[in-house]
Design a protein around this motif. Structure first.
Motif, short mmCIF file in Angstrom:
data_model
loop_
_atom_site.label_atom_id
_atom_site.label_comp_id
_atom_site.label_asym_id
_atom_site.label_seq_id
_atom_site.Cartn_x
_atom_site.Cartn_y
_atom_site.Cartn_z
N GLY A 49 -39.93 -23.54 -46.23
CA GLY A 49 -38.86 -23.25 -47.17
C GLY A 49 -37.48 -23.27 -46.57
N MET A 50 -37.33 -23.83 -45.35
CA MET A 50 -36.02 -23.91 -44.72
C MET A 50 -35.44 -25.30 -44.88
N MET B 50 -31.37 -11.75 -44.77
CA MET B 50 -32.84 -11.64 -44.87
C MET B 50 -33.20 -10.30 -45.50
N THR B 51 -34.29 -10.33 -46.26
CA THR B 51 -34.68 -9.13 -47.01
C THR B 51 -35.98 -8.52 -46.49
N ASP B 52 -36.58 -9.14 -45.49
CA ASP B 52 -37.85 -8.63 -44.94
C ASP B 52 -37.93 -9.11 -43.49
N SER B 53 -38.94 -8.65 -42.79
CA SER B 53 -39.19 -9.18 -41.45
C SER B 53 -39.36 -10.69 -41.52
N ASN B 56 -42.82 -11.73 -42.00
CA ASN B 56 -43.37 -11.71 -43.35
C ASN B 56 -42.79 -12.84 -44.20
N MET B 57 -41.49 -13.16 -43.98
CA MET B 57 -40.87 -14.23 -44.76
C MET B 57 -41.46 -15.60 -44.39
N PHE B 58 -41.85 -15.77 -43.13
CA PHE B 58 -42.41 -17.04 -42.66
C PHE B 58 -43.82 -16.78 -42.14
N LYS B 61 -45.33 -18.38 -38.92
CA LYS B 61 -44.78 -17.78 -37.71
C LYS B 61 -45.37 -16.39 -37.50
N GLY B 62 -45.56 -15.66 -38.59
CA GLY B 62 -46.15 -14.33 -38.50
C GLY B 62 -47.56 -14.38 -37.93
N ALA B 63 -48.35 -15.35 -38.40
CA ALA B 63 -49.74 -15.46 -37.91
C ALA B 63 -49.74 -15.72 -36.40
N TYR B 64 -48.83 -16.58 -35.96
CA TYR B 64 -48.73 -16.86 -34.53
C TYR B 64 -48.33 -15.61 -33.76
#
Lengths: 199, 199
Positions: A49-50, B50-53, B56-58, B61-64
């Motif tokens: 989404g970027m 940004m409205t969240d970590s 969480n937004m990506f 990247k979070g899974a990694y």
């Protein structure tokens, strides 16, 4: 028995520069086979989404990155000149890599393109820059650049980029050892140790 | 003549966990004075739109990040249990740190809160968790928690967070040595060397 290290890189990516300059020698020192994996970050960022480099979308982080790049390059004795345009077009160089993955000159080509972008501040998106890079390596620039525009070359790069997304890659540089993913220049040593251990 | 290292941390931040567990011993080993700098990432992310970590937004990247955290903690012999809630509330613990910056128990408190969140999977946003942490350190939990809710304590944390933004901090953990900023657990060694050299 060591495993191969797959090095996923994008010519426009800043932190890919020190990694690309160091990875072949580092693999040799660890007895690890290296597989070059060029891809494009644009579709990867798009899938998240970027619409631009996160360093442009978040300027405070971008400002830090340029300072950090200067420090990292200084610590590794790599010349660094902040590119006057960022990010630069990487399609041509990436297609050339995708189409010539096993050429004996490919490592030298990759390093020369990174140097042109991040040390010499040249527009590596332009054939006028890439041509002389190939010629300096003793290659036939015209035919290599023409070949990069064939449907087969374009598809080879698209396949690599789709493979990157399928593997959970979200930035560059990344390293994979089997299924294990490592992100960032500062994970190169950890990835190399894993590849060398081979487990 | 070494310079002090300022360690900027957020209790909800994943990579702050290994850094917080290691930084005091690492500073002592380098002969570098440590200054704890708690702050809140919420206003810092908000300042970037940004409205969240970002984790969480990506989500890719979070899974990694969770896989990387497990690897990093294993490599450092730190217990790690992925928190069932992320990010957890960090306001109470951060206010306690801001209000007790020079208490001799503050380092132990910080490490105990990180362990509660990232090793024991406890809700560190709750006084029911923070109270026993303080009591285990021999402190008067009731009065310390009450004091964290005073206007002075709230303002102390707001000042720290505004100072973080003013210094160009955009994530946690961060380290500052004079005007120089280092971001990320993997920059701790570089920051320590700078502080120890004192130039």
């Amino acid at each position: 028995m060591s495993k191969p290290l797959e090095f996923w890189f994008e010519f426009a990516s800043t932190y890919s520069y020190p990694a690309a300059m160091q990875v072949e020698a580092a693999c040799a020192a660890h007895g690890v086979p290296l597989i070059w994996r060029p891809f494009l970050l644009g579709p990867v960022f798009g899938a998240q989404g970027m619409t631009d480099s996160p360093f442009n979308m978040f300027p405070v982080k971008g400002a830090y990155m340029w300072r950090d790049m200067a420090r990292i390059c200084a610590a590794s004795d790599l010349p660094f000149h902040k590119p006057t345009t960022f990010p630069r077009g990487s399609m041509l160089a990436a297609r050339i890599c995708a189409a010539n993955a096993n050429a004996e000159w490919i490592g030298d080509f990759i390093r020369a393109v990174y140097s042109a972008n991040f040390a010499e501040d040249l527009d590596v998106g332009a054939p006028e820059v890439i041509g002389p890079v190939l010629e300096a390596l003793g290659q036939d620039a015209g035919s290599i650049i023409d070949n990069a525009a064939t449907p087969e070359s374009k598809q080879a790069l698209r396949d690599l980029t789709e493979d990157a997304i399928a593997r959970g890659i979200f930035g560059a540089p990344s390293f994979t050892v089997g299924e294990e993913l490592y992100w960032g220049h500062d994970r190169m040593e950890m990835a190399l140790k894993h590849a060398a251990a081979g487990d």
